[in-house]
Design a protein around this motif. Sequence first.
Motif, PDB file in Angstrom:
ATOM      1  N   SER A   3     -26.517  82.183  94.728  1.00 24.27           N
ATOM      2  CA  SER A   3     -25.096  82.166  94.397  1.00 24.27           C
ATOM      3  C   SER A   3     -24.704  80.752  93.994  1.00 24.27           C
ATOM      4  O   SER A   3     -25.116  79.785  94.643  1.00 24.27           O
ATOM      5  CB  SER A   3     -24.250  82.633  95.586  1.00 24.27           C
ATOM      6  N   ASN A  40     -17.964  80.620  85.775  1.00 30.81           N
ATOM      7  CA  ASN A  40     -18.502  81.664  86.655  1.00 30.81           C
ATOM      8  C   ASN A  40     -18.259  81.238  88.100  1.00 30.81           C
ATOM      9  O   ASN A  40     -18.833  80.255  88.561  1.00 30.81           O
ATOM     10  CB  ASN A  40     -20.012  81.847  86.432  1.00 30.81           C
ATOM     11  N   ASP A  96     -21.406  83.065  90.461  1.00 32.56           N
ATOM     12  CA  ASP A  96     -22.441  83.875  89.830  1.00 32.56           C
ATOM     13  C   ASP A  96     -23.491  84.180  90.890  1.00 32.56           C
ATOM     14  O   ASP A  96     -24.092  83.266  91.453  1.00 32.56           O
ATOM     15  CB  ASP A  96     -23.061  83.100  88.660  1.00 32.56           C
ATOM     16  N   THR A  97     -23.698  85.450  91.198  1.00 32.86           N
ATOM     17  CA  THR A  97     -24.634  85.829  92.260  1.00 32.86           C
ATOM     18  C   THR A  97     -25.714  86.753  91.713  1.00 32.86           C
ATOM     19  O   THR A  97     -25.458  87.572  90.821  1.00 32.86           O
ATOM     20  CB  THR A  97     -23.912  86.533  93.423  1.00 32.86           C
ATOM     21  N   ARG A  98     -26.919  86.611  92.290  1.00 30.78           N
ATOM     22  CA  ARG A  98     -28.047  87.454  91.890  1.00 30.78           C
ATOM     23  C   ARG A  98     -28.815  87.896  93.130  1.00 30.78           C
ATOM     24  O   ARG A  98     -29.023  87.106  94.050  1.00 30.78           O
ATOM     25  CB  ARG A  98     -28.983  86.696  90.935  1.00 30.78           C
ATOM     26  N   TYR A 104     -26.767  91.715  89.433  1.00 32.37           N
ATOM     27  CA  TYR A 104     -25.994  90.558  88.988  1.00 32.37           C
ATOM     28  C   TYR A 104     -24.508  90.837  89.192  1.00 32.37           C
ATOM     29  O   TYR A 104     -24.010  91.898  88.798  1.00 32.37           O
ATOM     30  CB  TYR A 104     -26.225  90.279  87.497  1.00 32.37           C
ATOM     31  N   THR A 105     -23.820  89.906  89.806  1.00 35.02           N
ATOM     32  CA  THR A 105     -22.369  90.006  89.961  1.00 35.02           C
ATOM     33  C   THR A 105     -21.750  88.653  89.620  1.00 35.02           C
ATOM     34  O   THR A 105     -22.127  87.637  90.201  1.00 35.02           O
ATOM     35  CB  THR A 105     -21.977  90.401  91.389  1.00 35.02           C
ATOM     36  N   THR A 106     -20.819  88.660  88.676  1.00 34.65           N
ATOM     37  CA  THR A 106     -20.184  87.415  88.244  1.00 34.65           C
ATOM     38  C   THR A 106     -18.673  87.596  88.179  1.00 34.65           C
ATOM     39  O   THR A 106     -18.179  88.489  87.481  1.00 34.65           O
ATOM     40  CB  THR A 106     -20.686  86.979  86.858  1.00 34.65           C
ATOM     41  N   TYR A 146     -15.536  85.700  86.748  1.00 28.73           N
ATOM     42  CA  TYR A 146     -15.399  84.650  85.745  1.00 28.73           C
ATOM     43  C   TYR A 146     -13.934  84.449  85.341  1.00 28.73           C
ATOM     44  O   TYR A 146     -13.089  85.339  85.484  1.00 28.73           O
ATOM     45  CB  TYR A 146     -16.257  84.963  84.522  1.00 28.73           C
TER      46      TYR A 146
END
Length: 204
Positions: free
Chosen positions: A110, A131, A134-136, A170-172, A174
């Motif tokens: 993150s 972002n 921005d998380t993955r 993926y979660t962003t 923005y």
Amino acid sequence: GTYANLGGWIDQPATGLNNINNQKLWDVRAKMLWTPVAEASIKATVELHRNEGGGSDASADANYNLTLAVDPTARTPFSSDFDIYNLTASYDFPAFTLLSSSSYVNSKTSGVIGLTYASAQPPVPLTEFLNNPDTRDDTSYSQEIRLASRGSGPFHWVAGAFYKDQTLGYTTQYEYSGGGGPPGAGLSIDNEGSKSTSFFADGA
């Protein structure tokens, strides 16, 4: 194991904060071996990794100052964590060795990333994109089965199969402004997955 408390060198003038990209990191690995009989062995491995910090050095200038796009006062914490688990078992038969190796890996990251770029010719102002965060999330499971010949004969061989199942999330969140248009914000969510199987054999 490893532990580190690392100081930063990036300042964020808009917030009055200094050395924001400090980080705390620890990593632990453990292994176990069990041989219930002379022909068999079971090995287990676990590794846990955590890395967290108060700010990012992305978008910093040559003077080590961070001016974040869209919202210069936004905080920029980050994290990078992963867990690895493996279990390997083998058994020696008279003519060959049978091996099974199972692995599970989970990785989560993150961070806050700001971008500034030209989307049109001047006098249109630069586009700013943030972002925040921005998380993955990456998870995979793999399994290998392998047979390998034993003995001192002139011919040796190996054969087996490998399987892997992987998912990526993926979660962003923005925000954006500039570029000649109104400011805005949104949420982007994407999930991907793949499965693969392979077989192999060799002899000489």
